[in-house]
Motif scaffolding. Structure first.
Motif, PDB file in Angstrom:
ATOM      1  N   ASP A   1       0.797  -1.229   0.000  1.00  0.00           N
ATOM      2  CA  ASP A   1       0.000   0.000   0.000  1.00  0.00           C
ATOM      3  C   ASP A   1       0.830   1.279   0.000  1.00  0.00           C
ATOM      4  OD1 ASP A   1      -2.399  -1.306  -0.180  1.00  0.00           O
ATOM      5  OD2 ASP A   1      -2.841  -1.228   1.963  1.00  0.00           O
ATOM      6  N   ALA A   2       2.104   1.194   0.292  1.00  0.00           N
ATOM      7  CA  ALA A   2       2.959   2.385   0.287  1.00  0.00           C
ATOM      8  C   ALA A   2       3.125   2.961  -1.121  1.00  0.00           C
ATOM      9  CB  ALA A   2       4.325   2.071   0.890  1.00  0.00           C
ATOM     10  N   VAL A   3       2.847   2.157  -2.152  1.00  0.00           N
ATOM     11  CA  VAL A   3       3.003   2.659  -3.524  1.00  0.00           C
ATOM     12  C   VAL A   3       2.078   3.836  -3.813  1.00  0.00           C
ATOM     13  CG1 VAL A   3       3.812   0.428  -4.409  1.00  0.00           C
ATOM     14  CG2 VAL A   3       1.389   1.009  -4.588  1.00  0.00           C
ATOM     15  N   TYR A   4       0.992   3.972  -3.065  1.00  0.00           N
ATOM     16  CA  TYR A   4       0.076   5.099  -3.282  1.00  0.00           C
ATOM     17  C   TYR A   4       0.785   6.442  -3.127  1.00  0.00           C
ATOM     18  CZ  TYR A   4      -3.927   1.920  -3.265  1.00  0.00           C
ATOM     19  OH  TYR A   4      -4.834   0.923  -3.570  1.00  0.00           O
ATOM     20  N   ALA A   5       1.791   6.517  -2.274  1.00  0.00           N
ATOM     21  CA  ALA A   5       2.518   7.768  -2.038  1.00  0.00           C
ATOM     22  C   ALA A   5       3.304   8.212  -3.261  1.00  0.00           C
ATOM     23  CB  ALA A   5       3.454   7.620  -0.842  1.00  0.00           C
ATOM     24  N   SER A   6       3.527   7.333  -4.224  1.00  0.00           N
ATOM     25  CA  SER A   6       4.301   7.683  -5.417  1.00  0.00           C
ATOM     26  C   SER A   6       3.512   8.527  -6.412  1.00  0.00           C
ATOM     27  CB  SER A   6       4.823   6.422  -6.107  1.00  0.00           C
ATOM     28  OG  SER A   6       3.744   5.655  -6.631  1.00  0.00           O
ATOM     29  N   ASN A   7       2.228   8.689  -6.172  1.00  0.00           N
ATOM     30  CA  ASN A   7       1.381   9.553  -7.002  1.00  0.00           C
ATOM     31  C   ASN A   7       1.616  10.997  -6.557  1.00  0.00           C
ATOM     32  OD1 ASN A   7      -0.739  11.105  -8.031  1.00  0.00           O
ATOM     33  ND2 ASN A   7      -2.211   9.437  -7.874  1.00  0.00           N
ATOM     34  N   ALA A   8       1.991  11.865  -7.475  1.00  0.00           N
ATOM     35  CA  ALA A   8       2.310  13.257  -7.133  1.00  0.00           C
ATOM     36  C   ALA A   8       1.131  13.981  -6.491  1.00  0.00           C
ATOM     37  CB  ALA A   8       2.777  14.004  -8.376  1.00  0.00           C
ATOM     38  N   GLN A   9      -0.089  13.490  -6.653  1.00  0.00           N
ATOM     39  CA  GLN A   9      -1.267  14.102  -6.049  1.00  0.00           C
ATOM     40  C   GLN A   9      -1.528  13.616  -4.621  1.00  0.00           C
ATOM     41  OE1 GLN A   9      -2.812  16.593  -7.703  1.00  0.00           O
ATOM     42  NE2 GLN A   9      -1.189  16.251  -9.188  1.00  0.00           N
ATOM     43  N   HIS A  10      -0.783  12.607  -4.180  1.00  0.00           N
ATOM     44  CA  HIS A  10      -0.999  12.051  -2.843  1.00  0.00           C
ATOM     45  C   HIS A  10      -0.442  13.004  -1.788  1.00  0.00           C
ATOM     46  CE1 HIS A  10      -0.841   9.304   0.564  1.00  0.00           C
ATOM     47  NE2 HIS A  10      -1.726   8.566  -0.095  1.00  0.00           N
ATOM     48  N   PRO A  11      -1.136  13.178  -0.659  1.00  0.00           N
ATOM     49  CA  PRO A  11      -0.668  14.094   0.386  1.00  0.00           C
ATOM     50  C   PRO A  11       0.720  13.764   0.951  1.00  0.00           C
ATOM     51  CG  PRO A  11      -2.874  13.264   0.903  1.00  0.00           C
ATOM     52  CD  PRO A  11      -2.411  12.560  -0.342  1.00  0.00           C
ATOM     53  N   MET A  12       1.151  12.516   0.859  1.00  0.00           N
ATOM     54  CA  MET A  12       2.458  12.131   1.398  1.00  0.00           C
ATOM     55  C   MET A  12       3.572  12.220   0.365  1.00  0.00           C
ATOM     56  SD  MET A  12       1.519   9.100   4.026  1.00  0.00           S
ATOM     57  CE  MET A  12       2.961   9.383   5.025  1.00  0.00           C
ATOM     58  N   PHE A  13       3.236  12.519  -0.873  1.00  0.00           N
ATOM     59  CA  PHE A  13       4.249  12.577  -1.926  1.00  0.00           C
ATOM     60  C   PHE A  13       5.395  13.540  -1.616  1.00  0.00           C
ATOM     61  CE2 PHE A  13       6.011  14.298  -5.880  1.00  0.00           C
ATOM     62  CZ  PHE A  13       6.524  13.128  -6.433  1.00  0.00           C
ATOM     63  N   PRO A  14       5.160  14.717  -1.029  1.00  0.00           N
ATOM     64  CA  PRO A  14       6.281  15.630  -0.755  1.00  0.00           C
ATOM     65  C   PRO A  14       7.409  15.010   0.071  1.00  0.00           C
ATOM     66  CG  PRO A  14       4.225  16.805  -0.534  1.00  0.00           C
ATOM     67  CD  PRO A  14       3.875  15.337  -0.714  1.00  0.00           C
ATOM     68  N   ILE A  15       7.092  14.020   0.880  1.00  0.00           N
ATOM     69  CA  ILE A  15       8.129  13.326   1.665  1.00  0.00           C
ATOM     70  C   ILE A  15       9.149  12.672   0.738  1.00  0.00           C
ATOM     71  CG2 ILE A  15       8.547  11.365   3.209  1.00  0.00           C
ATOM     72  CD1 ILE A  15       5.818  11.955   4.489  1.00  0.00           C
ATOM     73  N   LEU A  16       8.696  12.189  -0.412  1.00  0.00           N
ATOM     74  CA  LEU A  16       9.561  11.444  -1.332  1.00  0.00           C
ATOM     75  C   LEU A  16      10.514  12.327  -2.126  1.00  0.00           C
ATOM     76  CD1 LEU A  16       6.935   8.958  -2.809  1.00  0.00           C
ATOM     77  CD2 LEU A  16       8.386   8.659  -0.798  1.00  0.00           C
ATOM     78  N   LYS A  17      10.232  13.610  -2.199  1.00  0.00           N
ATOM     79  CA  LYS A  17      11.013  14.499  -3.067  1.00  0.00           C
ATOM     80  C   LYS A  17      12.509  14.488  -2.760  1.00  0.00           C
ATOM     81  CE  LYS A  17       7.639  17.678  -4.797  1.00  0.00           C
ATOM     82  NZ  LYS A  17       7.512  19.017  -5.292  1.00  0.00           N
ATOM     83  N   SER A  18      12.879  14.331  -1.493  1.00  0.00           N
ATOM     84  CA  SER A  18      14.293  14.356  -1.141  1.00  0.00           C
ATOM     85  C   SER A  18      14.885  12.949  -0.983  1.00  0.00           C
ATOM     86  CB  SER A  18      14.487  15.148   0.154  1.00  0.00           C
ATOM     87  OG  SER A  18      13.777  14.519   1.206  1.00  0.00           O
ATOM     88  N   LEU A  19      14.111  11.926  -1.305  1.00  0.00           N
ATOM     89  CA  LEU A  19      14.562  10.544  -1.140  1.00  0.00           C
ATOM     90  C   LEU A  19      14.697   9.861  -2.496  1.00  0.00           C
ATOM     91  CD1 LEU A  19      12.071   9.516   1.697  1.00  0.00           C
ATOM     92  CD2 LEU A  19      14.290  10.629   1.958  1.00  0.00           C
TER      93      LEU A  19
END
Length: 91
Positions: A29-47
């Protein structure tokens, strides 16, 4: 270190331990964060983020995965684990 993240809640916990040279693999279920529209996506920007394509496909979001995240198949998943001497799975 390779951080394998299975859930969205684990993504918040991982941020404080992620270090330079680490890589992140989103599965289940963590793959949902890879969608740029997901609220948690900004966390991924630096990773440095990878997404298991089979899990994205199973959830119908394979076409919504951000280009900043690299989709990998199972063979590439194995290669990522072999590349790192340590891995940690976050549930």
């Amino acid at each position: 270190m390779l951080h394998i993240v299975k859930s969205l809640t684990a993504l918040n916990e991982l941020v404080s331990l992620y270090q330079a040279g680490d890589q992140l693999l989103l599965v289940e279920d963590a793959v949902y964060a890879s969608n740029a529209q997901h609220p948690m996506f900004p966390i991924l920007k630096s990773l440095e983020t990878f997404v298991l394509s089979a899990d994205a496909q199973a959830r119908g979001i394979q076409n919504r995965v951000s280009p900043s995240c690299t989709q990998v198949d199972f063979t590439q998943f194995v290669e990522l684990t072999a590349k790192h001497s340590k891995s940690l799975t976050w549930s």
